[in-house]
Design a protein around this motif. Structure first.
Motif, short mmCIF file in Angstrom:
data_model
loop_
_atom_site.label_atom_id
_atom_site.label_comp_id
_atom_site.label_asym_id
_atom_site.label_seq_id
_atom_site.Cartn_x
_atom_site.Cartn_y
_atom_site.Cartn_z
N VAL A 24 0.83 -1.20 0.00
CA VAL A 24 0.00 0.00 0.00
C VAL A 24 0.87 1.25 0.00
O VAL A 24 2.07 1.20 0.30
CB VAL A 24 -0.94 0.04 1.24
CG1 VAL A 24 -1.84 -1.17 1.28
CG2 VAL A 24 -0.16 0.16 2.53
N VAL A 25 0.26 2.37 -0.33
CA VAL A 25 0.92 3.66 -0.22
C VAL A 25 0.85 4.10 1.24
O VAL A 25 -0.24 4.17 1.83
CB VAL A 25 0.22 4.71 -1.12
CG1 VAL A 25 0.87 6.08 -0.96
CG2 VAL A 25 0.23 4.27 -2.57
N ARG A 43 -4.39 -7.83 11.11
CA ARG A 43 -3.48 -7.34 10.09
C ARG A 43 -2.64 -6.21 10.68
O ARG A 43 -3.06 -5.54 11.62
CB ARG A 43 -4.26 -6.77 8.89
CG ARG A 43 -5.27 -7.68 8.27
CD ARG A 43 -4.71 -8.73 7.36
NE ARG A 43 -3.84 -8.20 6.33
CZ ARG A 43 -3.41 -8.95 5.29
NH1 ARG A 43 -3.79 -10.22 5.16
NH2 ARG A 43 -2.59 -8.44 4.39
N ARG A 44 -1.47 -6.00 10.10
CA ARG A 44 -0.59 -4.95 10.57
C ARG A 44 0.00 -4.23 9.36
O ARG A 44 0.62 -4.86 8.51
CB ARG A 44 0.53 -5.56 11.40
CG ARG A 44 1.50 -4.59 12.01
CD ARG A 44 2.42 -5.39 12.93
NE ARG A 44 3.16 -4.54 13.83
CZ ARG A 44 4.40 -4.10 13.59
NH1 ARG A 44 5.00 -4.43 12.47
NH2 ARG A 44 5.00 -3.34 14.47
N LEU A 45 -0.22 -2.94 9.30
CA LEU A 45 0.34 -2.13 8.21
C LEU A 45 1.56 -1.41 8.77
O LEU A 45 1.46 -0.72 9.78
CB LEU A 45 -0.72 -1.13 7.73
CG LEU A 45 -0.48 -0.34 6.44
CD1 LEU A 45 -1.79 0.32 6.01
CD2 LEU A 45 0.59 0.71 6.59
N GLY A 65 -12.91 -4.96 -3.92
CA GLY A 65 -13.30 -4.72 -5.31
C GLY A 65 -12.74 -3.48 -5.96
O GLY A 65 -13.07 -3.18 -7.09
N GLY A 66 -11.91 -2.74 -5.28
CA GLY A 66 -11.30 -1.57 -5.91
C GLY A 66 -9.83 -1.49 -5.58
O GLY A 66 -9.31 -2.37 -4.90
N PRO A 67 -9.15 -0.44 -6.07
CA PRO A 67 -7.70 -0.35 -5.86
C PRO A 67 -7.32 0.15 -4.47
O PRO A 67 -6.48 1.02 -4.33
CB PRO A 67 -7.26 0.61 -6.95
CG PRO A 67 -8.45 1.46 -7.22
CD PRO A 67 -9.66 0.63 -6.94
N VAL A 68 -7.96 -0.37 -3.45
CA VAL A 68 -7.60 -0.02 -2.06
C VAL A 68 -7.38 -1.30 -1.25
O VAL A 68 -7.94 -2.35 -1.54
CB VAL A 68 -8.71 0.81 -1.36
CG1 VAL A 68 -8.86 2.17 -2.00
CG2 VAL A 68 -10.03 0.07 -1.35
N ASP A 69 -6.57 -1.16 -0.23
CA ASP A 69 -6.35 -2.26 0.70
C ASP A 69 -7.69 -2.56 1.39
O ASP A 69 -8.30 -1.65 1.95
CB ASP A 69 -5.29 -1.81 1.71
CG ASP A 69 -5.05 -2.86 2.78
OD1 ASP A 69 -3.92 -3.32 2.90
OD2 ASP A 69 -6.00 -3.19 3.51
N PRO A 70 -8.14 -3.81 1.35
CA PRO A 70 -9.46 -4.10 1.92
C PRO A 70 -9.53 -3.90 3.43
O PRO A 70 -10.62 -3.66 3.95
CB PRO A 70 -9.69 -5.58 1.58
CG PRO A 70 -8.49 -6.07 0.90
CD PRO A 70 -7.52 -4.96 0.70
N TYR A 71 -8.42 -3.97 4.12
CA TYR A 71 -8.44 -3.91 5.58
C TYR A 71 -8.23 -2.50 6.11
O TYR A 71 -8.86 -2.10 7.09
CB TYR A 71 -7.37 -4.84 6.16
CG TYR A 71 -7.45 -6.25 5.61
CD1 TYR A 71 -8.46 -7.11 6.03
CD2 TYR A 71 -6.55 -6.69 4.65
CE1 TYR A 71 -8.56 -8.40 5.51
CE2 TYR A 71 -6.64 -7.98 4.13
CZ TYR A 71 -7.64 -8.82 4.56
OH TYR A 71 -7.74 -10.08 4.05
N PHE A 72 -7.34 -1.75 5.49
CA PHE A 72 -7.02 -0.40 6.00
C PHE A 72 -7.53 0.71 5.08
O PHE A 72 -7.44 1.89 5.41
CB PHE A 72 -5.52 -0.26 6.21
CG PHE A 72 -4.97 -1.19 7.26
CD1 PHE A 72 -5.09 -0.89 8.60
CD2 PHE A 72 -4.36 -2.38 6.89
CE1 PHE A 72 -4.61 -1.76 9.58
CE2 PHE A 72 -3.87 -3.26 7.86
CZ PHE A 72 -4.00 -2.95 9.20
N GLU A 74 -6.33 1.96 2.51
CA GLU A 74 -5.31 2.84 1.92
C GLU A 74 -5.16 2.45 0.46
O GLU A 74 -5.39 1.30 0.09
CB GLU A 74 -3.97 2.66 2.63
CG GLU A 74 -4.00 2.95 4.13
CD GLU A 74 -4.31 4.41 4.45
OE1 GLU A 74 -4.29 5.25 3.54
OE2 GLU A 74 -4.62 4.69 5.63
N PRO A 75 -4.75 3.42 -0.38
CA PRO A 75 -4.55 3.11 -1.81
C PRO A 75 -3.49 2.02 -1.99
O PRO A 75 -2.48 2.03 -1.29
CB PRO A 75 -4.07 4.43 -2.41
CG PRO A 75 -4.39 5.48 -1.41
CD PRO A 75 -4.47 4.82 -0.06
N LEU A 76 -3.73 1.13 -2.92
CA LEU A 76 -2.73 0.10 -3.23
C LEU A 76 -1.51 0.74 -3.88
O LEU A 76 -1.62 1.71 -4.63
CB LEU A 76 -3.32 -0.95 -4.17
CG LEU A 76 -4.47 -1.80 -3.63
CD1 LEU A 76 -4.99 -2.72 -4.73
CD2 LEU A 76 -4.02 -2.60 -2.41
#
Ligand code: ZN
Length: 149
Positions: A24-25, A43-45, A65-72, A74-76
């Motif tokens: 993620v970014v 999970r741990r970012l 379903g989109g360009p984001v981390d499903p858990y946090f 944040e943009p992939l």
């Protein structure tokens, strides 16, 4: 069959891919951070560049379903605009390799597993269009280079 151009859908789906590491970014510094699974299901970012760390409990809500981390959310990190405004995205290197293999293959074979909703079955039509093939492969290469440092 002559080898090299046949791609077999390994029955991976998004949930399985996201069970591993997700790039993620970093919300603090904008560099590459990684969201990893923890023992027990959380999970741990963490960002090695700036030291940012945030955790999510097992069972926390997730978005798919989109360009984001499903858990946090944040943009992939692995995101590229291509083919007239579409966004190519991947959770991690394995996901990128799958897309690469699918789009690059001349012959495709659908996996025939239970459920039937594999990653490949669910790819959007623009990714399956032959006219987009070269542009998508260039975008995949571009993303792959961001993993090299
Ligand atoms: Zn950071």
């Amino acid at each position: 069959m002559t080898g090299g151009h046949r791609f077999q859908d390994p029955l991976a789906d998004l949930y399985e891919l996201a069970a591993g590491d997700i790039l993620v970014v970093c919300p603090r510094c904008g560099r590459r951070a990684v969201d990893v699974p923890r023992p027990g299901g959380g999970r741990r970012l963490a960002c090695a560049a700036c030291g940012y760390v945030v955790e999510a409990q097992a069972g926390a809500s997730s978005v798919w379903g989109g360009p984001v981390d499903p858990y946090f959310r944040e943009p992939l990190w692995l995101r590229a605009e291509c083919c007239g405004g579409h966004v190519l995205w991947a959770f991690n290197r394995r996901h990128l390799d799958l897309l690469d293999g699918y789009v690059g293959a001349r012959l495709r074979e659908r996996g025939d597993g239970p459920g039937g909703m594999t990653l490949v079955a669910r790819l959007p039509a623009w990714m399956k269009a032959a006219k987009h093939r070269a542009e998508i492969l260039r975008a995949v290469d571009r993303l792959r280079r961001t993993l090299e440092d």
